[in-house]
Design an enzyme around this catalytic site. Sequence first.
Site, PDB file in Angstrom:
ATOM      1  N   GLY A   8      35.941  44.302  43.108  1.00 14.89           N
ATOM      2  CA  GLY A   8      35.843  43.269  42.069  1.00 14.89           C
ATOM      3  C   GLY A   8      36.122  41.882  42.613  1.00 14.89           C
ATOM      4  O   GLY A   8      36.777  41.057  41.966  1.00 14.89           O
ATOM      5  N   ASP A  52      28.505  49.484  41.798  1.00 15.13           N
ATOM      6  CA  ASP A  52      29.336  49.780  40.622  1.00 15.13           C
ATOM      7  C   ASP A  52      30.308  50.882  41.021  1.00 15.13           C
ATOM      8  O   ASP A  52      29.915  52.042  41.170  1.00 15.13           O
ATOM      9  CB  ASP A  52      28.423  50.233  39.473  1.00 15.13           C
ATOM     10  CG  ASP A  52      29.209  50.594  38.216  1.00 15.13           C
ATOM     11  OD1 ASP A  52      30.462  50.696  38.289  1.00 15.13           O
ATOM     12  OD2 ASP A  52      28.577  50.778  37.165  1.00 15.13           O
ATOM     13  N   TYR A 141      42.483  48.667  26.909  1.00 10.32           N
ATOM     14  CA  TYR A 141      42.884  47.990  28.162  1.00 10.32           C
ATOM     15  C   TYR A 141      44.345  48.343  28.509  1.00 10.32           C
ATOM     16  O   TYR A 141      44.661  48.666  29.657  1.00 10.32           O
ATOM     17  CB  TYR A 141      42.706  46.488  27.970  1.00 10.32           C
ATOM     18  CG  TYR A 141      42.964  45.637  29.184  1.00 10.32           C
ATOM     19  CD1 TYR A 141      42.062  45.600  30.239  1.00 10.32           C
ATOM     20  CD2 TYR A 141      44.101  44.848  29.266  1.00 10.32           C
ATOM     21  CE1 TYR A 141      42.289  44.800  31.350  1.00 10.32           C
ATOM     22  CE2 TYR A 141      44.338  44.026  30.371  1.00 10.32           C
ATOM     23  CZ  TYR A 141      43.426  44.014  31.410  1.00 10.32           C
ATOM     24  OH  TYR A 141      43.661  43.218  32.502  1.00 10.32           O
ATOM     25  N   LYS A 145      45.688  50.264  31.855  1.00 17.33           N
ATOM     26  CA  LYS A 145      46.619  49.649  32.810  1.00 17.33           C
ATOM     27  C   LYS A 145      47.953  50.399  32.871  1.00 17.33           C
ATOM     28  O   LYS A 145      48.619  50.410  33.909  1.00 17.33           O
ATOM     29  CB  LYS A 145      46.818  48.170  32.461  1.00 17.33           C
ATOM     30  CG  LYS A 145      45.544  47.322  32.637  1.00 17.33           C
ATOM     31  CD  LYS A 145      45.027  47.331  34.079  1.00 17.33           C
ATOM     32  CE  LYS A 145      43.906  46.325  34.308  1.00 17.33           C
ATOM     33  NZ  LYS A 145      43.448  46.255  35.704  1.00 17.33           N
TER      34      LYS A 145
HETATM   35  P1  NAI Z   1      36.942  38.817  36.360  1.00 21.40           P
HETATM   36  O1  NAI Z   1      36.183  39.365  35.198  1.00 21.40           O
HETATM   37  O2  NAI Z   1      36.884  37.349  36.603  1.00 21.40           O
HETATM   38  O3  NAI Z   1      36.558  39.566  37.705  1.00 21.40           O
HETATM   39  C1  NAI Z   1      36.476  40.968  37.757  1.00 21.40           C
HETATM   40  C2  NAI Z   1      35.445  41.348  38.786  1.00 21.40           C
HETATM   41  O4  NAI Z   1      35.355  42.783  38.798  1.00 21.40           O
HETATM   42  C3  NAI Z   1      34.041  40.815  38.422  1.00 21.40           C
HETATM   43  O5  NAI Z   1      33.467  40.152  39.542  1.00 21.40           O
HETATM   44  C4  NAI Z   1      33.274  42.068  38.043  1.00 21.40           C
HETATM   45  O6  NAI Z   1      31.887  41.993  38.335  1.00 21.40           O
HETATM   46  C5  NAI Z   1      33.992  43.138  38.864  1.00 21.40           C
HETATM   47  N1  NAI Z   1      33.779  44.467  38.314  1.00 21.40           N
HETATM   48  C6  NAI Z   1      33.970  44.867  37.035  1.00 21.40           C
HETATM   49  N2  NAI Z   1      33.621  46.147  36.901  1.00 21.40           N
HETATM   50  C7  NAI Z   1      33.189  46.576  38.117  1.00 21.40           C
HETATM   51  C8  NAI Z   1      32.673  47.799  38.591  1.00 21.40           C
HETATM   52  N3  NAI Z   1      32.509  48.858  37.795  1.00 21.40           N
HETATM   53  N4  NAI Z   1      32.324  47.884  39.893  1.00 21.40           N
HETATM   54  C9  NAI Z   1      32.454  46.816  40.712  1.00 21.40           C
HETATM   55  N5  NAI Z   1      32.930  45.641  40.316  1.00 21.40           N
HETATM   56  C10 NAI Z   1      33.292  45.506  39.022  1.00 21.40           C
HETATM   57  O7  NAI Z   1      38.447  39.305  36.121  1.00 21.40           O
HETATM   58  P2  NAI Z   1      39.828  38.774  36.731  1.00 21.40           P
HETATM   59  O8  NAI Z   1      40.489  37.973  35.674  1.00 21.40           O
HETATM   60  O9  NAI Z   1      39.636  38.190  38.076  1.00 21.40           O
HETATM   61  O10 NAI Z   1      40.639  40.152  36.817  1.00 21.40           O
HETATM   62  C11 NAI Z   1      40.785  40.884  38.015  1.00 21.40           C
HETATM   63  C12 NAI Z   1      41.773  42.024  37.767  1.00 21.40           C
HETATM   64  O11 NAI Z   1      43.004  41.489  37.277  1.00 21.40           O
HETATM   65  C13 NAI Z   1      41.306  43.024  36.704  1.00 21.40           C
HETATM   66  O12 NAI Z   1      41.722  44.323  37.064  1.00 21.40           O
HETATM   67  C14 NAI Z   1      42.053  42.584  35.464  1.00 21.40           C
HETATM   68  O13 NAI Z   1      42.220  43.622  34.535  1.00 21.40           O
HETATM   69  C15 NAI Z   1      43.376  42.127  36.075  1.00 21.40           C
HETATM   70  N6  NAI Z   1      44.117  41.213  35.241  1.00 21.40           N
HETATM   71  C16 NAI Z   1      43.611  39.962  34.906  1.00 21.40           C
HETATM   72  C17 NAI Z   1      44.371  39.124  34.118  1.00 21.40           C
HETATM   73  C18 NAI Z   1      43.892  37.765  33.728  1.00 21.40           C
HETATM   74  O14 NAI Z   1      44.614  37.109  32.944  1.00 21.40           O
HETATM   75  N7  NAI Z   1      42.772  37.263  34.203  1.00 21.40           N
HETATM   76  C19 NAI Z   1      45.704  39.517  33.610  1.00 21.40           C
HETATM   77  C20 NAI Z   1      46.112  40.819  34.021  1.00 21.40           C
HETATM   78  C21 NAI Z   1      45.362  41.624  34.821  1.00 21.40           C
END
Ligand code: NAI
Length: 233
Positions: A8, A52, A141, A145
């Site tokens: 990701g 994916d 979610y 988690k």
């Molecule tokens: P984001 O949505 O900006 O980035 C997530 C990335 O994961 C995207 O590039 C997406 O294409 C990729 N992705 C999603 N499903 C996928 C799959 N099946 N296969 C391959 N790639 C996949 O999200 P962000 O904010 O950067 O979050 C990253 C991690 O941090 C996640 O696990 C999220 O749950 C966690 N998180 C984020 C928080 C926030 O406030 N932004 C707070 C707590 C946890």
Amino acid sequence: MSTALVTGSARGIGFAIARRLSTAGHRIIMADLNPHIHDSAATLGAVAVQADISTAEGRAEVLDAVRSSGEPLEILVNNAGITRDALLADLTEEMFRLVTRVNLGSCYELTSALAAEMATGGAIVNIGSRAHLGNVGQFNYAVSKAGVVGLTRSLALAYAPRLRVNAVAPGFVATDMTDAMPEHVRERIISRIPLQRPGSPDDIASAVAWLGSTSARYVTGQVVYCCGGRSHG
Ligand code: NAI
């Protein structure tokens, strides 16, 4: 040079983690289903895998990339995650299954596939969320988690002493994921953060880099809250 895989990592927290580990001297493999992964990886001189990871075919592509790097993987960061928020009454079975499959299922499956081939002394860092404490509108979610916490603690026992397994639980981090929230919800959350600002992707990358490094060599099975003090609920 040691190898690190970050899932990701086309954008957001995952990209910041990949950049931080790259700066620390690791060779980086970046996996994401978003085609933007090719540009993101190019900026870091990293290997891109557009896949994916919630599918067996996608994970096989990631595995191939790790094997072709010719070096055992030293750091695995399970960062890919999604939200499908809804109040419980509006939550569909499909929304529940999708979020748990991506956030928890792929973390388990990818780790199981790679762990045996990881370098002795290697580190796995899973990205959880303080939402595992419970969040209105994030039932699916929060469950996914919370599962990541249980998985982290159990795998730490299973893989010790060869590998360390820890999790980072971010609070509210300014990324595309949180930009999608309604303005009034974002403002309410930020007003409750003791350190009085949203986290940045780099704040989370710092914690991940530490857990992945030998500085954290006596730390395993732990959840590091990186949430500006909001972990109390
Ligand atoms: P984001 O949505 O900006 O980035 C997530 C990335 O994961 C995207 O590039 C997406 O294409 C990729 N992705 C999603 N499903 C996928 C799959 N099946 N296969 C391959 N790639 C996949 O999200 P962000 O904010 O950067 O979050 C990253 C991690 O941090 C996640 O696990 C999220 O749950 C966690 N998180 C984020 C928080 C926030 O406030 N932004 C707070 C707590 C946890």
